[in-house]
Design an enzyme around this catalytic site. Structure first.
Site, PDB file in Angstrom:
ATOM      1  N   GLY A   1      82.536  52.205  72.864  1.00 42.18           N
ATOM      2  CA  GLY A   1      81.906  50.981  72.750  1.00 42.18           C
ATOM      3  C   GLY A   1      81.561  50.419  71.548  1.00 42.18           C
ATOM      4  O   GLY A   1      80.524  49.890  71.162  1.00 42.18           O
TER       5      GLY A   1
ATOM      6  N   ASN B   1      82.586  47.746  70.058  1.00 35.37           N
ATOM      7  CA  ASN B   1      82.081  46.321  69.976  1.00 35.37           C
ATOM      8  C   ASN B   1      80.704  46.160  70.457  1.00 35.37           C
ATOM      9  O   ASN B   1      80.071  45.289  69.702  1.00 35.37           O
ATOM     10  CB  ASN B   1      83.270  45.442  70.719  1.00 35.37           C
ATOM     11  CG  ASN B   1      84.550  45.166  69.874  1.00 35.37           C
ATOM     12  OD1 ASN B   1      84.303  44.411  68.748  1.00 35.37           O
ATOM     13  ND2 ASN B   1      85.661  45.651  70.365  1.00 35.37           N
TER      14      ASN B   1
ATOM     15  N   MET C   1      88.454  50.299  81.083  1.00 39.19           N
ATOM     16  CA  MET C   1      89.844  50.569  81.162  1.00 39.19           C
ATOM     17  C   MET C   1      89.882  50.404  82.943  1.00 39.19           C
ATOM     18  O   MET C   1      90.567  51.201  83.612  1.00 39.19           O
ATOM     19  CB  MET C   1      90.201  51.892  80.823  1.00 39.19           C
ATOM     20  CG  MET C   1      90.021  52.103  79.403  1.00 39.19           C
ATOM     21  SD  MET C   1      90.856  50.853  78.287  1.00 39.19           S
ATOM     22  CE  MET C   1      92.577  51.158  78.697  1.00 39.19           C
TER      23      MET C   1
ATOM     24  N   LEU D   1      89.159  44.142  86.840  1.00 37.75           N
ATOM     25  CA  LEU D   1      88.026  43.804  87.691  1.00 37.75           C
ATOM     26  C   LEU D   1      88.704  42.859  88.609  1.00 37.75           C
ATOM     27  O   LEU D   1      89.634  42.067  88.482  1.00 37.75           O
ATOM     28  CB  LEU D   1      86.800  43.129  87.068  1.00 37.75           C
ATOM     29  CG  LEU D   1      86.241  44.087  85.961  1.00 37.75           C
ATOM     30  CD1 LEU D   1      85.301  43.332  85.151  1.00 37.75           C
ATOM     31  CD2 LEU D   1      85.354  44.986  86.919  1.00 37.75           C
TER      32      LEU D   1
ATOM     33  N   ASN E   1      85.610  39.702  77.766  1.00 35.73           N
ATOM     34  CA  ASN E   1      86.260  40.529  77.239  1.00 35.73           C
ATOM     35  C   ASN E   1      87.008  40.488  75.968  1.00 35.73           C
ATOM     36  O   ASN E   1      87.056  39.064  75.380  1.00 35.73           O
ATOM     37  CB  ASN E   1      87.470  41.251  78.096  1.00 35.73           C
ATOM     38  CG  ASN E   1      88.136  42.236  77.662  1.00 35.73           C
ATOM     39  OD1 ASN E   1      87.523  43.574  77.067  1.00 35.73           O
ATOM     40  ND2 ASN E   1      89.586  42.608  77.746  1.00 35.73           N
TER      41      ASN E   1
ATOM     42  N   HIS F   1      90.340  41.229  73.568  1.00 34.95           N
ATOM     43  CA  HIS F   1      91.837  41.802  73.700  1.00 34.95           C
ATOM     44  C   HIS F   1      92.331  41.817  72.237  1.00 34.95           C
ATOM     45  O   HIS F   1      92.190  40.769  71.410  1.00 34.95           O
ATOM     46  CB  HIS F   1      92.680  41.130  74.379  1.00 34.95           C
ATOM     47  CG  HIS F   1      93.922  41.436  74.353  1.00 34.95           C
ATOM     48  ND1 HIS F   1      94.381  42.696  75.472  1.00 34.95           N
ATOM     49  CD2 HIS F   1      95.259  41.266  73.895  1.00 34.95           C
ATOM     50  CE1 HIS F   1      95.658  42.977  75.226  1.00 34.95           C
ATOM     51  NE2 HIS F   1      96.169  41.950  74.276  1.00 34.95           N
TER      52      HIS F   1
END
Length: 525
Positions: free
Chosen positions: A12, A14, A87, A90, A103, A105
């Site tokens: 985590g 970020n 991972m 949703l 999110n 990427h």
């Protein structure tokens, strides 16, 4: 205040970065992981942030798992969901029930979606990658884009190199930016699109993306223990010392300080339409003048402070001729900058082995309208100071009226003073400098320094009857009193001090003419 629910499956990083930065005052209110051994859970516990672990059963559907996550979150108030290496894909079960979900990427979507973005980037041979912060949808890596950040791909990169660069140079910038926009209530998500209020192209835009190419590695920086390089902006149309041909083959290249000083020298002589010359030392003008000929202008500029001019930078705003070249080589100089040279001038200048001779081409217009200064952890950007007063801008505030010649000198002096480090004071006669006081913490000290320079260092001229220009107002009368003692007979300054009347009275008592410009010209770097 925006509160974030963070979903992560591993470290985590970020989320931790966002929590540390609290962009827009946003705070991380709860961390949820689908793995009991995820390091982010331990981190949250250590930092007093509530955490929940909701692992998915072997045969459990995604929808069932998401309902249990929502149940775990039901005890918390939050306004935004941020995924970080979560991972799991949703579904609408979660997305329809939760607030906006973001999110990040590790590629510039829609290019290179999926798990192996860095490998895809390398296989494709692209030269730029980055990250994308997007609104999460049921389709993987396909939701509307909030913001992106680019980073270069280098020839010797591998996937680990890209992963690190994208994380630290892109994700750590873009994700907090997106969160800040939401915290400031500037984001509208509607019909599969994202709009950000105020995210417009302007002189000082919301975001800046700059790209410059390394032009040359330098021997060292300001000091020998510092590495340095010079980068070039290939889109710049203004005459510049970066990339200017060096006409004397075999001479050593420009140093970091040479570039800095040469840039400052070139900027001064761009102020003038008449033949002008300036001599620069440590980015300050040791002297500047305009005249009917370039040689006269250089001689007058040099005479202001020939001792300080030793080892300095010369800038000219006309093609350098042989007469001017002969004067230049009469004492040691590091660099000459001009918009061209006659063959005879080059023959003279290249006699000096290590005198760097730069041809910046036609000066043309000043097209760069902003300047910037790097800070540790950021960058200052401002409009370039291109303002100079006209006669109509000068307000006479004393009983003594300035003469036409003094008014002309005031306009000349201001153009040079803009390039003197603050606190800055400049003495001038006609269209030539006679003393410069720069970089002092006291304006009175700057006056005394200019007077000392005019008295002790100037050749063939002095401060008697000169004009004094000040880059900011005089807070007390002592500055003009010191100037009067040096022989100053007229003053140009911005005005605006609460003690203006006392300063004006001091001038009236001494028969000094004073005008206000209404604008100051600080230069602090």
């Amino acid at each position: 205040m925006v509160t974030i629910a963070g979903l992560a499956s591993n470290r985590g990083r970020n989320l931790r970065n966002v929590a540390d930065r609290a962009p827009g005052g946003a705070e991380l209110g709860v961390v949820v992981s689908n793995r009991a051994d995820a390091p982010v859970v331990d981190w949250a516990d250590e930092h007093g942030i509530p955490s929940e672990v909701v692992e998915r059963g072997d045969d459990e559907s995604r929808e069932s798992h998401e309902k249990r996550i929502l149940d775990a979150l039901s005890d918390y108030d939050f306004d935004l969901v941020c995924l970080d290496g979560y991972m799991r894909v949703l579904t609408s079960t979660f997305l329809d029930a939760a607030p906006t979900t973001l999110n990040v990427h590790p590629s510039l979507l829609p290019a290179f979606p999926g798990m192996d973005a860095h490998e895809q980037v390398l296989d494709a041979g692209v030269k730029t990658t980055g990250c994308t912060v997007h609104v999460v949808s049921e389709e993987v890596d396909a939701g509307p884009i909030v913001t992106q950040e680019a980073v270069p791909v280098y020839t010797d990169d591998d996937a680990d190199d890209l992963k690190s660069r994208v994380l630290y140079d892109a994700e750590f910038k873009a994700y907090p930016r997106a969160v800040r926009w939401f915290a400031e209530d500037r984001v509208t998500v509607e019909d599969e699109s994202v709009t950000v209020e105020g995210d417009v192209d302007a002189g000082l835009p919301e975001r800046r993306v700059t790209s410059e190419d390394r032009y040359d590695e330098l021997r060292y920086g300001e000091n020998p223990h510092q590495d340095a390089a010079v980068y070039v902006d290939e889109t710049c149309d203004e005459a510049s010392v970066v990339g200017a041909p060096q006409l004397n083959e075999g001479a050593k290249g420009l140093s970091y300080n040479n570039y800095n000083d040469a840039d400052g020298a070139l900027n001064i002589i761009k102020e003038f339409d008449e033949p002008a010359a300036a001599v620069i030392k440590h980015t300050n003008p040791a002297g500047c003048a305009t005249a009917d000929t370039l040689a006269e202008a250089y001689a007058d500029a040099l005479a202001t402070d020939p001792m300080s001019a030793f080892g300095g930078i010369v800038a000219l705003n006309r093609e350098c001729d042989a007469e001017t070249a002969e004067l230049i080589i009469d004492s040691f100089k590091e660099v000459v900058v001009a918009p061209g040279y006659t063959d005879d001038a080059l023959d003279v200048l290249t006699e000096k082995k290590n005198l760097r001779v730069l041809d910046v081409g036609e000066l043309g217009d000043r097209t760069e309208t902003y300047t910037e200064k790097a800070l540790v952890g950021g960058r200052l950007v401002q409009e370039r100071d291109l303002w100079t007063p006209t006669l109509d801008d000068l307000e006479v505030v004393t009983e003594t009226e300035p003469t036409d010649e003094q008014l002309e000198t005031m306009l000349f002096a201001w153009k040079v003073l803009k390039h003197v480090k603050s606190n800055g004071i400049l003495f001038a006669k006609g269209t030539e400098t006679v003393g410069v006081g720069m970089g002092q913490v006291s304006r009175v000290d700057a006056v005394e320094l200019a007077a000392m320079k005019a008295e002790e260092h100037a050749e063939g001229k002095d401060a008697q009857g000169a004009v004094m220009a000040s880059d900011a107002f005089f807070p007390f009368p002592d500055g003009v009193e010191k100037a009067a003692d040096a022989g100053i007979e007229a003053v140009v300054q911005p005005g605006g001090s609460v003690n203006d009347e006392e300063v004006i009275e001091a001038c009236d008592e001494r028969g000094i003419a004073m005008v206000f410009t209404g604008q100051r010209c600080f230069r602090h770097d």
